[in-house]
Scaffold this active site. Structure first.
Site, PDB file in Angstrom:
ATOM      1  N   VAL A   8      33.437  -0.846 -28.094  1.00  0.00           N
ATOM      2  CA  VAL A   8      32.960  -1.313 -26.787  1.00  0.00           C
ATOM      3  C   VAL A   8      31.715  -1.855 -26.786  1.00  0.00           C
ATOM      4  O   VAL A   8      31.660  -2.787 -26.064  1.00  0.00           O
ATOM      5  CB  VAL A   8      32.456   0.154 -25.967  1.00  0.00           C
ATOM      6  CG1 VAL A   8      32.160   0.015 -24.774  1.00  0.00           C
ATOM      7  CG2 VAL A   8      33.901   1.041 -25.788  1.00  0.00           C
ATOM      8  N   GLU A  20      34.132   1.628 -19.373  1.00  0.00           N
ATOM      9  CA  GLU A  20      34.999   0.677 -19.799  1.00  0.00           C
ATOM     10  C   GLU A  20      36.561   1.200 -19.723  1.00  0.00           C
ATOM     11  O   GLU A  20      36.740   1.933 -19.896  1.00  0.00           O
ATOM     12  CB  GLU A  20      34.713   0.225 -21.463  1.00  0.00           C
ATOM     13  CG  GLU A  20      34.569   1.699 -22.138  1.00  0.00           C
ATOM     14  CD  GLU A  20      35.824   1.644 -22.943  1.00  0.00           C
ATOM     15  OE1 GLU A  20      36.788   1.016 -22.582  1.00  0.00           O
ATOM     16  OE2 GLU A  20      35.965   2.887 -23.337  1.00  0.00           O
ATOM     17  N   LEU A  63      39.069  -0.617 -21.794  1.00  0.00           N
ATOM     18  CA  LEU A  63      39.477  -1.548 -22.656  1.00  0.00           C
ATOM     19  C   LEU A  63      40.610  -0.921 -23.516  1.00  0.00           C
ATOM     20  O   LEU A  63      40.428   0.201 -23.979  1.00  0.00           O
ATOM     21  CB  LEU A  63      38.349  -2.058 -23.660  1.00  0.00           C
ATOM     22  CG  LEU A  63      37.120  -2.601 -23.042  1.00  0.00           C
ATOM     23  CD1 LEU A  63      36.216  -2.919 -23.955  1.00  0.00           C
ATOM     24  CD2 LEU A  63      37.660  -3.808 -22.064  1.00  0.00           C
ATOM     25  N   PHE A  98      53.636   3.663 -20.333  1.00  0.00           N
ATOM     26  CA  PHE A  98      53.260   4.924 -20.841  1.00  0.00           C
ATOM     27  C   PHE A  98      54.238   5.863 -20.902  1.00  0.00           C
ATOM     28  O   PHE A  98      54.047   6.949 -20.711  1.00  0.00           O
ATOM     29  CB  PHE A  98      52.022   5.199 -20.393  1.00  0.00           C
ATOM     30  CG  PHE A  98      50.647   4.547 -21.030  1.00  0.00           C
ATOM     31  CD1 PHE A  98      50.037   5.110 -21.843  1.00  0.00           C
ATOM     32  CD2 PHE A  98      50.194   3.252 -20.536  1.00  0.00           C
ATOM     33  CE1 PHE A  98      49.011   4.301 -22.669  1.00  0.00           C
ATOM     34  CE2 PHE A  98      49.110   2.591 -21.041  1.00  0.00           C
ATOM     35  CZ  PHE A  98      48.554   3.074 -22.077  1.00  0.00           C
ATOM     36  N   ALA A 101      58.545   7.861 -25.506  1.00  0.00           N
ATOM     37  CA  ALA A 101      58.558   9.143 -26.550  1.00  0.00           C
ATOM     38  C   ALA A 101      58.266   8.594 -27.613  1.00  0.00           C
ATOM     39  O   ALA A 101      58.520   7.497 -28.092  1.00  0.00           O
ATOM     40  CB  ALA A 101      59.908   9.811 -26.300  1.00  0.00           C
ATOM     41  N   CYS A 124      40.062   7.622 -27.901  1.00  0.00           N
ATOM     42  CA  CYS A 124      39.800   7.833 -26.475  1.00  0.00           C
ATOM     43  C   CYS A 124      40.372   8.946 -26.078  1.00  0.00           C
ATOM     44  O   CYS A 124      40.052  10.080 -25.677  1.00  0.00           O
ATOM     45  CB  CYS A 124      40.130   6.546 -25.828  1.00  0.00           C
ATOM     46  SG  CYS A 124      38.973   5.114 -25.951  1.00  0.00           S
TER      47      CYS A 124
END
Length: 453
Positions: free
Chosen positions: A11, A154, A156, A255, A258, A266
């Site tokens: 970051v 953020e 990102l 997203f 599977a 994160c």
């Protein structure tokens, strides 16, 4: 504007480099002397597409500098970003010791007004804590100076961080100070020209927004993995299901793939941290707990598939893993937790390799970027061979296992697989290949949420 960044991880370094690239005067500070020395020499400590060129260009132009001097960083800037790590504590909550240490340092060294920006992913209420520690130090110094602490989370993605920063979907600014808001708008003006991307809100909402975003994405992944496990049992194909639900614009295609679980720096820690925050405020986060539980189980999926194929799952279920796969060699394609990074934090590959080693098997692994990181984590061991190419990894292996969906793995030469593997079997944790094509090539193909041939 004169800006300083504390922390040169993913970051901090991306933030500093990208702000410098639009003309700001940026200093990145870190306590790690070796890292700073390397950056001064053009050595980038992480793999992130496009980052190296941005850093080198702006260093040569004088927009970007690196230092270990906190005093230099504080005195340089009107806007100071805190972008240090917030690793998970023993109970899963975010460890704020590094964030608070920077806050204390700012309070000790500041001589004039500062906007202090929390860029690290931090729990709700952290801005208040940073404000308190800075004010406490100023009081101890008997020095009066005004400052504002702003939340600026953020968003990102590792592997696309530079592009995400340069072309953000949104820029969230949490503050109740109009003066600080105007300064932050000036900082981000170069990224806000096409249309309004800045969303200003109260600090606590801003802090929660970051966690809510990551937890929503993690939830989508775990939900699809749950559906995949159901699909296997009822005889459905999760890839068909994905297409069927993704066509609904309320759901979308992002997203909902599977796989063998999510990893990285994160999602795992942010799901745990938000769940812990909820408990601290007397709320039981049942969905978050389920997301984490499903992901933990999914990371063991590949080992389960392997054990079932070789007829030793009954022993593995009883915890009798020692030597059940002794003598087997598994080719492993993909070590990083996702493509376009060398990051192996919480990577599914690590769970699988450690299970295979406990079971007496050996691993021949290849990853386009994470080989050095693998060596750093595991060192030299007789049951791990890091190979220079994907082809050399499968040579004389008993089976191929895929953990990361790098582009180089997506087009497969069936003849090379057949001529190098001792048995034509693939365990695919990312569903890269067509089941029918595998069957036509006489390859035993195990994937996530699809019928086993």
């Amino acid at each position: 504007m004169k800006i300083s960044i504390f922390g040169t991880g993913y970051v901090g370094l991306v933030t500093g480099a990208c702000l410098a690239d639009v003309g700001h005067d940026v200093i990145c500070a870190d306590v790690n002397q070796a890292k700073i020395d390397g950056l001064k020499q053009g050595i980038i400590p992480i793999y992130e597409p496009g980052l190296e060129s941005v850093v080198k260009t702006n260093v040569s132009q004088g927009n970007l500098r690196f230092t270990t001097s906190a005093e230099e960083a504080v005195q340089h800037a009107e806007v100071i970003y805190i972008a240090v790590g917030t690793p998970p504590d023993e109970d899963g909550s975010a460890d704020l010791q590094y964030v608070m240490a920077v806050g204390k340092t700012i309070g000790q060294l500041m001589q004039s007004y500062k906007v202090v920006v929390n860029k690290s992913t931090v729990p709700v209420g952290t801005a208040d804590k940073v404000t308190a520690v800075i004010q406490q130090v100023l009081t101890e110094r008997d020095f009066a100076a005004e400052f504002d602490v702003v939340s600026n989370p953020e968003f990102l993605k590792e592997g696309a961080a530079v592009a995400d920063f340069m072309r953000p979907d949104r820029i969230v600014i949490g503050t109740s100070s109009k003066f600080a808001e105007d300064i932050m708008r000036e900082v981000y003006a170069p990224f806000n020209r096409n249309h309004e991307k800045i969303i200003v809100m109260d600090v606590r909402s801003s802090e929660l927004t970051k966690y809510a975003a990551n937890c929503m994405l993690a939830t989508k992944i775990s939900f699809m993995n749950e559906m995949a496990n159901i699909a296997e049992r009822v005889g459905a194909d999760i890839e068909n299901v994905r297409k069927g639900i993704g066509s609904d614009p309320r759901i979308g295609y992002h997203f909902i793939y599977a796989g063998c679980g999510y990893g990285g720096s994160c999602f795992p820690k942010d799901v745990q941290a938000l769940a812990q925050t909820a408990r601290q405020f007397g709320y039981t986060p049942e969905i978050l707990d389920a997301v984490e539980a499903v992901n933990y189980r999914q990371k063991h999926k590949l080992f389960e598939m392997i054990c079932k194929h070789y007829g030793v799952w009954d022993k593995a279920e009883k915890g009798e893993t020692k030597d059940i796969l002794k003598g087997k060699i598994f080719a492993l394609w993909g070590l990083a937790f996702k493509p376009n990074t060398d990051d192996m934090r919480e990577a599914p590959s690590r769970v699988l390799m450690e299970q295979l080693w406990d079971a007496g098997a050996k691993v021949q692994a290849y990853d386009p970027e994470a080989m050095e990181e693998t060596q750093r984590i595991y060192g030299s061991r007789s049951d791990l061979f890091l190979c220079g190419t994907k082809e050399s990894a499968i040579k004389n292996s008993d089976a191929l296992v895929i953990c990361t969906e790098w582009k180089t793995f997506k087009a497969i030469d069936h003849s090379i697989i057949s001529s190098n593997l001792l048995e034509n079997v693939i365990f695919d944790g990312r569903n890269l290949y067509d089941v029918r094509a595998m069957k036509k090539s006489n390859i035993k193909y195990y994937s996530i949420g699809q019928s086993i041939q």
